[in-house]
Design a protein around this motif. Structure first.
Motif, PDB file in Angstrom:
ATOM      1  N   ASP A  11       1.006  -1.096   0.021  1.00  8.04           N
ATOM      2  CA  ASP A  11       0.113   0.023  -0.072  1.00  8.04           C
ATOM      3  C   ASP A  11       0.880   1.372   0.165  1.00  8.04           C
ATOM      4  O   ASP A  11       1.991   1.131   0.336  1.00  8.04           O
ATOM      5  N   ALA A  12       0.335   2.396  -0.500  1.00  6.76           N
ATOM      6  CA  ALA A  12       0.968   3.652  -0.374  1.00  6.76           C
ATOM      7  C   ALA A  12       0.009   4.586   0.446  1.00  6.76           C
ATOM      8  O   ALA A  12      -1.022   4.729   0.800  1.00  6.76           O
ATOM      9  N   LEU A  13       0.902   5.465   1.135  1.00  6.44           N
ATOM     10  CA  LEU A  13       0.152   6.519   1.978  1.00  6.44           C
ATOM     11  C   LEU A  13       0.430   7.846   1.482  1.00  6.44           C
ATOM     12  O   LEU A  13       1.772   8.173   1.117  1.00  6.44           O
ATOM     13  N   LEU A  14      -0.442   9.038   1.399  1.00  6.28           N
ATOM     14  CA  LEU A  14      -0.351  10.346   1.123  1.00  6.28           C
ATOM     15  C   LEU A  14      -0.640  11.064   2.157  1.00  6.28           C
ATOM     16  O   LEU A  14      -1.921  10.834   2.551  1.00  6.28           O
ATOM     17  N   LEU A  15       0.094  11.998   2.401  1.00  4.34           N
ATOM     18  CA  LEU A  15      -0.331  12.881   3.706  1.00  4.34           C
ATOM     19  C   LEU A  15      -0.635  14.027   2.983  1.00  4.34           C
ATOM     20  O   LEU A  15       0.259  14.849   1.982  1.00  4.34           O
ATOM     21  N   ILE A  16      -2.087  14.789   3.204  1.00  9.98           N
ATOM     22  CA  ILE A  16      -2.439  16.040   2.785  1.00  9.98           C
ATOM     23  C   ILE A  16      -2.866  16.815   3.737  1.00  9.98           C
ATOM     24  O   ILE A  16      -2.866  16.418   5.021  1.00  9.98           O
ATOM     25  N   GLY A  40       9.761  14.975  12.217  1.00 11.49           N
ATOM     26  CA  GLY A  40       9.768  14.804  13.569  1.00 11.49           C
ATOM     27  C   GLY A  40       9.488  13.263  13.824  1.00 11.49           C
ATOM     28  O   GLY A  40       9.799  12.435  13.035  1.00 11.49           O
ATOM     29  N   GLN A  41       9.214  13.041  15.135  1.00 11.07           N
ATOM     30  CA  GLN A  41       9.131  11.566  15.560  1.00 11.07           C
ATOM     31  C   GLN A  41       8.133  10.860  14.829  1.00 11.07           C
ATOM     32  O   GLN A  41       8.476   9.570  14.583  1.00 11.07           O
ATOM     33  N   THR A  42       6.962  11.359  14.246  1.00 12.40           N
ATOM     34  CA  THR A  42       6.186  10.575  13.658  1.00 12.40           C
ATOM     35  C   THR A  42       6.794   9.742  12.402  1.00 12.40           C
ATOM     36  O   THR A  42       6.165   8.482  12.147  1.00 12.40           O
ATOM     37  N   ILE A  43       7.867  10.255  11.812  1.00 12.49           N
ATOM     38  CA  ILE A  43       8.347   9.560  10.689  1.00 12.49           C
ATOM     39  C   ILE A  43       8.849   7.989  10.929  1.00 12.49           C
ATOM     40  O   ILE A  43       8.680   7.216  10.289  1.00 12.49           O
ATOM     41  N   THR A  44       9.216   7.888  12.188  1.00  6.68           N
ATOM     42  CA  THR A  44       9.682   6.273  12.571  1.00  6.68           C
ATOM     43  C   THR A  44       8.527   5.479  12.328  1.00  6.68           C
ATOM     44  O   THR A  44       8.656   4.284  12.191  1.00  6.68           O
ATOM     45  N   GLN A  45       7.098   5.784  12.576  1.00  5.62           N
ATOM     46  CA  GLN A  45       5.926   4.960  12.397  1.00  5.62           C
ATOM     47  C   GLN A  45       5.818   4.567  10.762  1.00  5.62           C
ATOM     48  O   GLN A  45       5.033   3.713  10.441  1.00  5.62           O
ATOM     49  N   LEU A  46       6.489   5.542   9.728  1.00  5.15           N
ATOM     50  CA  LEU A  46       6.234   5.489   8.462  1.00  5.15           C
ATOM     51  C   LEU A  46       7.104   4.620   7.751  1.00  5.15           C
ATOM     52  O   LEU A  46       7.378   4.486   6.818  1.00  5.15           O
ATOM     53  N   LYS A  47       8.455   4.349   8.609  1.00  4.23           N
ATOM     54  CA  LYS A  47       9.585   3.579   7.961  1.00  4.23           C
ATOM     55  C   LYS A  47       9.240   2.187   7.134  1.00  4.23           C
ATOM     56  O   LYS A  47       8.366   1.696   7.824  1.00  4.23           O
ATOM     57  N   GLY A  48       9.566   2.122   6.030  1.00  5.69           N
ATOM     58  CA  GLY A  48       9.480   0.959   5.409  1.00  5.69           C
ATOM     59  C   GLY A  48       8.144   1.077   4.387  1.00  5.69           C
ATOM     60  O   GLY A  48       7.909  -0.062   3.734  1.00  5.69           O
ATOM     61  N   LYS A  49       7.527   2.179   4.571  1.00  6.38           N
ATOM     62  CA  LYS A  49       6.544   2.353   3.763  1.00  6.38           C
ATOM     63  C   LYS A  49       6.522   3.184   2.487  1.00  6.38           C
ATOM     64  O   LYS A  49       7.231   4.105   2.423  1.00  6.38           O
ATOM     65  N   SER A  50       5.715   2.979   1.531  1.00  9.62           N
ATOM     66  CA  SER A  50       5.723   4.140   0.633  1.00  9.62           C
ATOM     67  C   SER A  50       4.968   5.236   0.901  1.00  9.62           C
ATOM     68  O   SER A  50       3.656   5.124   0.817  1.00  9.62           O
ATOM     69  N   VAL A  51       5.462   6.294   1.020  1.00 11.53           N
ATOM     70  CA  VAL A  51       4.879   7.544   1.602  1.00 11.53           C
ATOM     71  C   VAL A  51       5.159   8.844   0.964  1.00 11.53           C
ATOM     72  O   VAL A  51       6.273   9.145   0.698  1.00 11.53           O
ATOM     73  N   TYR A  52       4.017   9.473   0.531  1.00 14.58           N
ATOM     74  CA  TYR A  52       4.122  10.742  -0.224  1.00 14.58           C
ATOM     75  C   TYR A  52       3.549  11.784   0.568  1.00 14.58           C
ATOM     76  O   TYR A  52       2.956  11.485   1.488  1.00 14.58           O
ATOM     77  N   CYS A  53       3.887  13.094   0.244  1.00 14.71           N
ATOM     78  CA  CYS A  53       3.390  14.236   0.952  1.00 14.71           C
ATOM     79  C   CYS A  53       3.147  15.173  -0.204  1.00 14.71           C
ATOM     80  O   CYS A  53       3.903  15.467  -0.908  1.00 14.71           O
ATOM     81  N   LEU A  54       2.124  15.857   0.173  1.00 11.65           N
ATOM     82  CA  LEU A  54       1.455  17.001  -0.956  1.00 11.65           C
ATOM     83  C   LEU A  54       2.441  18.181  -0.436  1.00 11.65           C
ATOM     84  O   LEU A  54       1.967  18.954   0.467  1.00 11.65           O
ATOM     85  N   GLU A  55       3.304  18.521  -1.433  1.00 10.79           N
ATOM     86  CA  GLU A  55       4.389  19.575  -1.295  1.00 10.79           C
ATOM     87  C   GLU A  55       3.898  20.808  -0.974  1.00 10.79           C
ATOM     88  O   GLU A  55       4.028  21.839   0.135  1.00 10.79           O
TER      89      GLU A  55
END
Lengths: 121, 130, 93
Positions: C27-32, C41-56
């Motif tokens: 699966d992929a995750l997009l943050l908007i 910040g620290q939340t990043i550690t929960q996202l390790k190893g996943k396909s994560v995108y962020c709406l710039e």
């Protein structure tokens, strides 16, 4: 209308704090009435919709009436996230939706990924 | 590909409607189609003609209307959600004995069946929350 | 596989946590919107190893610099992510 796509309605919200719980079930019933019968997954606070309720105390209609209509529209199995129940201290013994079978979902990720379309409520 | 967008956010309240507009423009610019924009929940306020933001703020209503004119978009307000929240066209207002209709040009009122139909025929559904 | 779209700040509600509990391999995750606050910040550690995108644009609007572990994308790339994934699931409150 032929059902070409598999459809999941994901109900994530508790019954009375926001209209989205009610409007979600209304959308499920409308889809089913149009022969686009979705599967329904109660997950996160959505599992709280399954509890017995007495909203007369706050002047609201009982949301369980919408739930109980689901089997009549062809939604005969309600899928429920096991972890969400456990986190909230709810056992299956506390849940009875007449006419509907309950199916526990242990692993929601692959379950959700199996659908063509997901509506989030 | 045909997209359907489901919008739950009221304009100028939560960000969802603004995000949906940006996404809609990108979908169309990428050569894809938008089968329908279905406004549900508080999203039905996007179809109110009475929304009047300050002049130095963006006007989401005119942006929806411009997009509709340019691309013949289907902008559908759920009638049940709209009645609850006081967004009515003239005939609904008169039928419900309310003082006036307030639905903006370019929008339609329709039942939830339009969401079901869009789910059946669209390739993708994207929900924009409140 | 699923494209999950999260729009709520990880510090104000459970949407990101709930999404990660329903995340399948591939699966992929997009943050908007306010979920871009998860992109540093620290939340990043929960996202390790996943396909994560962020709406710039949403991150820039808020003064958030996106962690290099996360791919910054624009709306056009968002549309193509939608064509590459199915279903699309929104986690918004």
């Amino acid at each position: 209308m032929a059902q070409e796509k598999t459809l999941l309605a994901m109900c994530r919200h508790a019954p009375y704090g926001h209209t989205i719980a009610r409007e979600g079930l209304e959308a499920v019933l409308a889809c089913a009435a149009m022969d686009q019968v979705p599967e329904v997954l109660f997950i996160n606070d959505g599992v709280l919709q399954l509890l017995e309720q007495n909203p007369k105390t706050i002047g609201e209609k009982n949301l369980r009436r919408n739930l109980q209509a689901l089997p009549m529209f062809g939604v005969e199995t309600l899928h429920v996230c096991r972890r969400s129940l456990e986190e909230r201290g709810i056992s299956l013994d506390n849940i009875d939706v007449p006419g509907a079978a309950l199916a526990l979902v242990d692993n929601p990720g692959p379950y959700i990924a199996g659908f063509d379309q997901v509506l989030s409520f | 590909m045909q997209f359907t967008l489901v919008v739950y956010g009221a304009p100028h309240a939560s960000e969802g409607a603004n995000t949906a507009l940006r996404f809609a423009r990108a979908v169309l610019a990428s050569g894809h189609g938008i089968y329908r924009v279905f406004f549900y929940g508080d999203g039905v306020h996007n179809g109110s003609a009475l929304v009047a933001p300050p002049q130095d703020e963006q006007d989401l209503l005119s942006q929806w209307q411009d997009l509709k004119i340019a691309h013949n978009l289907d902008l559908t307000l759920c009638i049940a959600a709209a009645q609850r929240r006081g967004v009515l066209n003239d005939s609904e207002a008169s039928r419900l004995e309310k003082p006036s209709g307030n639905m903006a040009d370019g929008f339609e009122l329709a039942g939830l069946g339009q969401l079901a139909e869009a789910a059946a025929v669209s390739d993708r559904i994207v929900t924009f929350g409140s | 596989m699923t494209l999950h779209i999260v729009s709520q700040s990880p510090f104000s509600g459970s949407a990101l946590k709930d999404c990660l509990s329903a995340f399948a391999d591939g699966d992929a995750l997009l943050l908007i919107e306010d979920a871009v606050y998860a992109a540093k910040g620290q939340t990043i550690t929960q996202l390790k190893g996943k396909s994560v995108y962020c709406l710039e644009p949403d991150a820039v609007a808020r003064g958030i610099s996106i962690d290099p572990a996360i791919e910054a994308i624009d709306e056009t790339r968002w549309v193509s992510l939608c064509t590459e994934h199915n279903p699309i699931v929104s986690w918004f409150r």
